[in-house]
Design an enzyme around this catalytic site. Structure first.
Site, PDB file in Angstrom:
ATOM      1  N   LYS A  13     -24.754  44.858   5.469  1.00  0.00           N
ATOM      2  CA  LYS A  13     -25.896  45.252   6.311  1.00  0.00           C
ATOM      3  C   LYS A  13     -26.126  44.177   7.355  1.00  0.00           C
ATOM      4  CE  LYS A  13     -29.116  42.147   4.625  1.00  0.00           C
ATOM      5  NZ  LYS A  13     -29.539  40.965   5.374  1.00  0.00           N
ATOM      6  N   GLY A  99     -24.218  34.645   3.789  1.00  0.00           N
ATOM      7  CA  GLY A  99     -23.882  35.097   5.139  1.00  0.00           C
ATOM      8  C   GLY A  99     -24.940  35.953   5.801  1.00  0.00           C
ATOM      9  N   SER A 106     -25.416  44.177  -2.004  1.00  0.00           N
ATOM     10  CA  SER A 106     -24.684  45.427  -1.835  1.00  0.00           C
ATOM     11  C   SER A 106     -23.766  45.676  -3.032  1.00  0.00           C
ATOM     12  CB  SER A 106     -23.874  45.391  -0.534  1.00  0.00           C
ATOM     13  OG  SER A 106     -23.281  46.633  -0.275  1.00  0.00           O
ATOM     14  N   ASP A 138     -33.267  42.955  -0.964  1.00  0.00           N
ATOM     15  CA  ASP A 138     -32.604  43.990  -0.158  1.00  0.00           C
ATOM     16  C   ASP A 138     -31.698  44.926  -0.958  1.00  0.00           C
ATOM     17  OD1 ASP A 138     -30.800  41.983  -0.354  1.00  0.00           O
ATOM     18  OD2 ASP A 138     -30.673  41.542   1.777  1.00  0.00           O
TER      19      ASP A 138
HETATM   20  O1  C5P Z   1     -34.659  38.599  -3.259  1.00  0.00           O
HETATM   21  P1  C5P Z   1     -33.594  37.625  -2.926  1.00  0.00           P
HETATM   22  O2  C5P Z   1     -32.872  37.139  -4.136  1.00  0.00           O
HETATM   23  O3  C5P Z   1     -32.701  38.062  -1.850  1.00  0.00           O
HETATM   24  O4  C5P Z   1     -34.371  36.387  -2.329  1.00  0.00           O
HETATM   25  C1  C5P Z   1     -33.904  35.059  -2.420  1.00  0.00           C
HETATM   26  C2  C5P Z   1     -35.063  34.121  -2.143  1.00  0.00           C
HETATM   27  O5  C5P Z   1     -35.484  34.264  -0.780  1.00  0.00           O
HETATM   28  C3  C5P Z   1     -36.317  34.389  -2.953  1.00  0.00           C
HETATM   29  O6  C5P Z   1     -36.268  33.704  -4.178  1.00  0.00           O
HETATM   30  C4  C5P Z   1     -37.403  33.852  -2.061  1.00  0.00           C
HETATM   31  O7  C5P Z   1     -37.458  32.447  -2.162  1.00  0.00           O
HETATM   32  C5  C5P Z   1     -36.891  34.167  -0.675  1.00  0.00           C
HETATM   33  N1  C5P Z   1     -37.426  35.440  -0.146  1.00  0.00           N
HETATM   34  C6  C5P Z   1     -38.733  35.483   0.318  1.00  0.00           C
HETATM   35  N2  C5P Z   1     -39.239  36.669   0.812  1.00  0.00           N
HETATM   36  C7  C5P Z   1     -38.465  37.765   0.887  1.00  0.00           C
HETATM   37  C8  C5P Z   1     -37.136  37.751   0.425  1.00  0.00           C
HETATM   38  C9  C5P Z   1     -36.645  36.559  -0.083  1.00  0.00           C
HETATM   39  O8  C5P Z   1     -39.460  34.493   0.281  1.00  0.00           O
HETATM   40  N3  C5P Z   1     -38.984  38.900   1.375  1.00  0.00           N
END
Ligand code: C5P
Length: 289
Positions: A13, A99, A106, A138
Site C-alpha cells: 500500500k 518501508g 499485508s 493498517d
Molecule cells: O499498529 P502498528 O504496529 O503499525 O504501529 C506501530 C507503532 O506505531 C505503534 O506501536 C505506535 O507507537 C505507532 N502508531 C501510532 N498511531 C497509529 C499507528 C501507529 O502511534 N495510528
C-alpha cells in the site's frame, strides 16, 4: 476434498496523504489518510495441516514466532473461530521491512483472508477487519481491500474512487521504525481534520495536488536517505513518503512516463514501478454481511 495449498499475493500500500490530527490516551495517534493498493507485493504459500500446528517454513531473520505477524494472524483465526486445522506458511519477501508500504501488515491480512478460504471459515469481511486491528493499525485496510479514506488509527474506512495510476517507488537504503517516528517531539500532531464524510470536492485536491505526509519531515530529519530519495524524485514531479517511511513515491500519468523515471534513477537507487490495484487480489475470499 477442498484445496490443500494456496498461493497468494500480499500487495503493497501507499498513503497518498497522511495527516496526524491528534493522540489518544493510549499513545496511538489519530490519523486521516488515503490508502491505495499497488500491484507489487510479497508472495505467500499456505499449506493445510491437519494436526492444528501453525508453522512458518521461511523464517524471518531475528523474529521469534510469537512476534511474527503471519504466525499471529493464523493463531488469531484459530482462536476466534475454534478451527482445529493448522497451516504451514512460507513468505517470499519482496517488500522492504520498515518501508512504509505495509509489507508485514499485508502479509498478516493475506494470511487471514487465505485461511478464511483454506479452512472454509466464511467469516464476513467486517468481522475480519475487527479481528485484524490488534495485529497493526493498517491490517484492517488490507482486509477492506480497496482504495480508502481512513480515520481513527487507520481502521475507520470508507471507499475512495480514484482514476487508475502508475507509481514510481524508491526504496532508500534504510529501515524506519514506525514507533520512533510517532514518538518524535518534532511531530506535528494537530493537523486540522478534513471533512471525510462525503469528502467534498475541494478536499480531493488534498489527494491529487496538496498532499502532505505529516510523518515525512520527522523521518527525513532522522533518516537523511529518505530526503535524498525525495530530492531524486523531485526532478520529475511532486513525490511523497508513504506511511512512516522509508519509501517515497511519485504518481505518473502513464506506464511509459513511470518507466522513464525508473530508468533515470535505476543506477543510483533501488527503484520500481507499480500500477494501482482497484481490489485486493483475495477480495472474493471474504464475504459481505
Ligand atoms: O499498529 P502498528 O504496529 O503499525 O504501529 C506501530 C507503532 O506505531 C505503534 O506501536 C505506535 O507507537 C505507532 N502508531 C501510532 N498511531 C497509529 C499507528 C501507529 O502511534 N495510528
Amino acid at each position: 476434498m477442498g484445496e490443500t495449498e494456496l498461493h497468494v499475493l500480499a500487495p503493497a500500500k501507499i498513503n497518498l496523504f497522511l495527516h496526524v490530527t491528534g493522540r489518544r490516551a493510549d499513545g496511538y495517534h489519530l490519523l486521516q489518510t488515503a490508502f491505495r493498493l499497488l500491484d507489487r507485493g510479497d508472495d505467500i504459500v499456505l499449506r493445510l495441516r491437519q494436526d492444528g500446528d501453525v508453522t512458518r517454513s521461511s523464517e524471518l531473520a531475528g523474529v521469534p514466532p510469537e512476534q511474527d505477524l503471519v504466525v499471529r494472524a493464523a493463531r488469531l483465526m484459530q482462536a476466534q473461530t475454534g478451527c482445529r486445522l493448522g497451516v504451514d506458511i512460507a513468505v517470499t519477501k519482496r517488500l522492504p521491512m520498515g518501508g512504509g508500504l505495509g509489507g508485514g501488515s499485508s502479509d498478516a491480512a493475506s494470511v487471514m483472508l487465505g485461511l478464511n478460504r483454506l479452512w472454509s471459515l466464511e467469516v464476513p469481511r467486517a468481522t475480519l477487519q475487527e479481528w485484524a486491528l490488534p495485529l497493526g493499525a493498517d491490517v484492517p485496510f488490507f482486509i477492506y481491500g480497496q482504495t480508502a479514506l481512513a480515520e481513527g488509527v487507520g481502521e475507520q474506512l470508507v471507499p475512495l474512487s480514484l482514476p487508475a495510476a502508475w507509481y514510481v517507488v524508491v526504496e532508500p537504503p534504510v529501515s524506519v521504525p514506525t514507533p520512533q517516528i510517532f514518538a518524535s517531539r518534532e511531530l506535528t500532531r494537530d493537523s486540522k481534520p478534513l471533512i471525510m464524510s462525503g469528502f467534498p470536492a475541494k478536499d480531493k485536491l488534498v489527494v491529487e495536488n496538496d498532499a502532505r505526509n505529516d510523518l515525512q519531515p520527522v523521518a527525513c530529519a532522522l533518516y537523511p536517505p529518505v530526503q535524498d530519495a525525495l530530492d531524486a524524485l523531485a526532478r520529475f514531479g511532486r513525490p511523497r513518503m508513504s506511511g512512516s517511511g522509508a519509501c517515497v513515491f511519485l504518481a505518473c500519468e502513464s506506464e511509459s512516463a513511470a518507466r522513464e523515471v525508473e530508468a533515470a534513477l535505476a543506477d543510483e537507487w533501488k527503484v520500481w514501478i507499480a500500477a494501482s490495484l482497484e481490489r485486493h487480489p483475495l477480495w472474493a475470499w471474504a464475504r459481505g454481511e
